[in-house]
Every structure is written in C-alpha cells, then in structure tokens.
Design an enzyme around this catalytic site. Sequence first.
Site, PDB file in Angstrom:
ATOM      1  N   SER A  13     -29.426   8.318 -22.145  1.00  0.00           N
ATOM      2  CA  SER A  13     -30.551   9.193 -21.791  1.00  0.00           C
ATOM      3  C   SER A  13     -30.717  10.342 -22.779  1.00  0.00           C
ATOM      4  O   SER A  13     -31.679  11.098 -22.710  1.00  0.00           O
ATOM      5  CB  SER A  13     -30.362   9.766 -20.378  1.00  0.00           C
ATOM      6  OG  SER A  13     -29.168  10.539 -20.334  1.00  0.00           O
ATOM      7  N   ALA A  86     -22.466   9.890 -26.297  1.00  0.00           N
ATOM      8  CA  ALA A  86     -22.473  10.918 -25.244  1.00  0.00           C
ATOM      9  C   ALA A  86     -21.499  12.041 -25.551  1.00  0.00           C
ATOM     10  O   ALA A  86     -20.355  11.810 -25.928  1.00  0.00           O
ATOM     11  CB  ALA A  86     -22.102  10.280 -23.903  1.00  0.00           C
ATOM     12  N   LYS A 163     -16.370  19.428 -30.541  1.00  0.00           N
ATOM     13  CA  LYS A 163     -16.649  18.306 -31.435  1.00  0.00           C
ATOM     14  C   LYS A 163     -15.478  18.064 -32.383  1.00  0.00           C
ATOM     15  O   LYS A 163     -15.120  16.913 -32.671  1.00  0.00           O
ATOM     16  CB  LYS A 163     -17.928  18.562 -32.240  1.00  0.00           C
ATOM     17  CG  LYS A 163     -19.199  18.618 -31.414  1.00  0.00           C
ATOM     18  CD  LYS A 163     -19.435  17.375 -30.557  1.00  0.00           C
ATOM     19  CE  LYS A 163     -19.957  16.188 -31.308  1.00  0.00           C
ATOM     20  NZ  LYS A 163     -20.396  15.095 -30.410  1.00  0.00           N
ATOM     21  N   PRO A 188     -23.710  14.211 -37.848  1.00  0.00           N
ATOM     22  CA  PRO A 188     -25.025  14.748 -38.182  1.00  0.00           C
ATOM     23  C   PRO A 188     -25.039  16.273 -38.229  1.00  0.00           C
ATOM     24  O   PRO A 188     -24.268  16.942 -37.542  1.00  0.00           O
ATOM     25  CB  PRO A 188     -25.934  14.257 -37.036  1.00  0.00           C
ATOM     26  CG  PRO A 188     -25.088  13.387 -36.175  1.00  0.00           C
ATOM     27  CD  PRO A 188     -23.662  13.714 -36.471  1.00  0.00           C
TER      28      PRO A 188
END
Length: 345
Positions: A13, A86, A163, A188
């Site tokens: 999503s 996710a 992250k 990214p």
Amino acid sequence: MMGNELVLVTGGSGFIGAHCILQLLNAGYRVRTTVRYLKREPDVRAMLKEGGAEPDDRLSFVAADLTSDAGWPEAVAGCDFVLHVASPLPPSVPKDENELIVPAREGALRVLRAARDAGVKRVVLTSSFAAIGYGHQPQSAAFDETDWTNINGDDLTAYTKSKTLAERAAWDFIAREGGSLELAAVNPVGVFGPVLGSDYSASIILIQRLMDGALPGCPKLDFGVVDVRDVAGLHLLAMTHPAAKGERFLAVAGDFMWIREMAKVLKDRMGASAKRVPSRELPNWLLHLASLRDPAIKLILPELGKVKNGTGEKAIRMLGWAPRSKEDALVATAESLSRLGLLKA
C-alpha cells in the site's frame, strides 16, 4: 524470465511498494503483497489501476505486520523472490526512537528468516540514503555504497537510525545464518514521481506544500532526487541480475538539489499551476521557531544548510540502470498531484 515466478512485495500500500507491484505485473510476474490489514486491498487495487494496470488473479494479498511473526510464513510460501519494501516512516518525530527502530530492524529479520526457511532465492531490501550519508563530518566527495551512516554521529533522527540498523542487521543475518538466501539492497534518496493515490511519502508532501504555497519560502535543505519508477525498476534489476547478489545500490538521479532549485524547476515547467510556489529562501532561525508549532519541521532541522551529494554510478555501470532526470521526477510529482485533485484549487 520464467513467466510463472512469484514475487512477494511487503508493504504494497506504500508509494514505492505499489510502483514495484506495477512493474512486476507488467513484466509478467505473479505478485503477492502484504498489507497490515486486508481492508487495504481495494485501496491498493485502485492505486494500481491509476498506474495503468488491471490487477487480475496474478495479484494476491496477505495480512502481515512487521511487529509480529503472524502471517509471514504464509506470505513467503512458494515465492521465488521477495522485495522487502515495508518500513515505518512517520510524518513527525516519534517520542521514543525505538517506535521506529524496533519494527524496522525486527521486521527485516522476520522477513529474511521466513524467506530463508521458505527457500526464496533472493531478497531485495529497500534501505535508504539514510543508511549511507548521515552522522559524518562535512565532505566534498559524493557518498557511495561503501559509506555507512555513523549512528553515533551528531543530529541523527530516529528514522535515519532505523534504516541504518535495519540494513546492518540484514547483512549480518545473511552472513551468519542466511544459508543459500541471497540479499541485495536499494538505497534511494528522496523519492518523487507519480503518486497513485492519497497515500504517499514525506518527500511528496514537500512538493504538495510548495505547489499549494503552504511554505512561505524554501528551507535551506540539500538532498537527492530520484523517480519512484526508477526506484522500482532498480528493485527488479537487483532482484534478477546475477551481479547484484550481496551488493548495495544507491538510487539517485544526478547531483543533489537545494529546495530553492526544486522550486525553480516547478515554476519553470508547471506554468500557472505553480503560481503559489515560493522562490525565496527561508532563514534557518525561522524554521527553528516554526518547529515549535509544527512537529513535522523538527525532522528537517538537523540538515539545514548541510551540503551533501551522492552517486548512482554503481547501479548504472553494474546493472544498466538508466534513471530519468531529477527535473522530470519533480514535474511528474506535481502533475500527478494536480491530476488526482490533491492540490489547492
């Protein structure tokens, strides 16, 4: 490519996840995707339809959450590849950094463990430039995949730590107990490009606020730009290219940009619809003041005035990746926000 290969995309999503599903379906793969709640299935299908796909029986859904083991064995069963996209990204600073760090790290390990046990060939982890270019002293050289964020450095946010620690944990898992499972990571910078619905990332909110005139000026922020379609494309290359095994790939289209430069691109290319876009730069003290009222602004304070750069040369050289220009990525963002009625009239 074997036409019947099954790919799991976690977080279908989300902005990047939905674009990954689109490209996988267009390339002929069967796709299974995880969502926290199955009631999100119609939303995801609507986003894919907006992206030009008519998801048929090649797309299926499983409920799974990064904070629980439930659902992951079912999610990975029979899969050839996994794109683990996710990851929690909050709109504001969490009270406790572990609200982000724990689900990001433990979620990555849950997915890797389940993938290994199910005999998956390769997992592609969506990491971030946040795991590369933070906590360092100022440097003129562009950051690349050999760099890691220093989690003991100054002014790290909970997201940046989450992250970094999640990607570190993933590589450690592969080294120690991954078995035959392969791993590649895509890192990214700020992800822009066509939105498919009202569920999009923090970088898109910047363009929305610029276009709406919600910002009285441009914060002095310098960061990388990449189109979401090219990020999804790099995931597919990292999934299938033999050379991608065990490698990280920084996803960035050209040199980093100041927000003021982004605003100029929008004003130059978007015509009358960009009439509210500011052109002046905001002084840093004003943003510190504004952050007392707007918690979202607190996220950017550590980066004000810092000059950074990164290079996507490795992905271009090793995998034949060919990203769109950063200017086109920014314009595609604004055009899609306008088309979907997500900008002020």
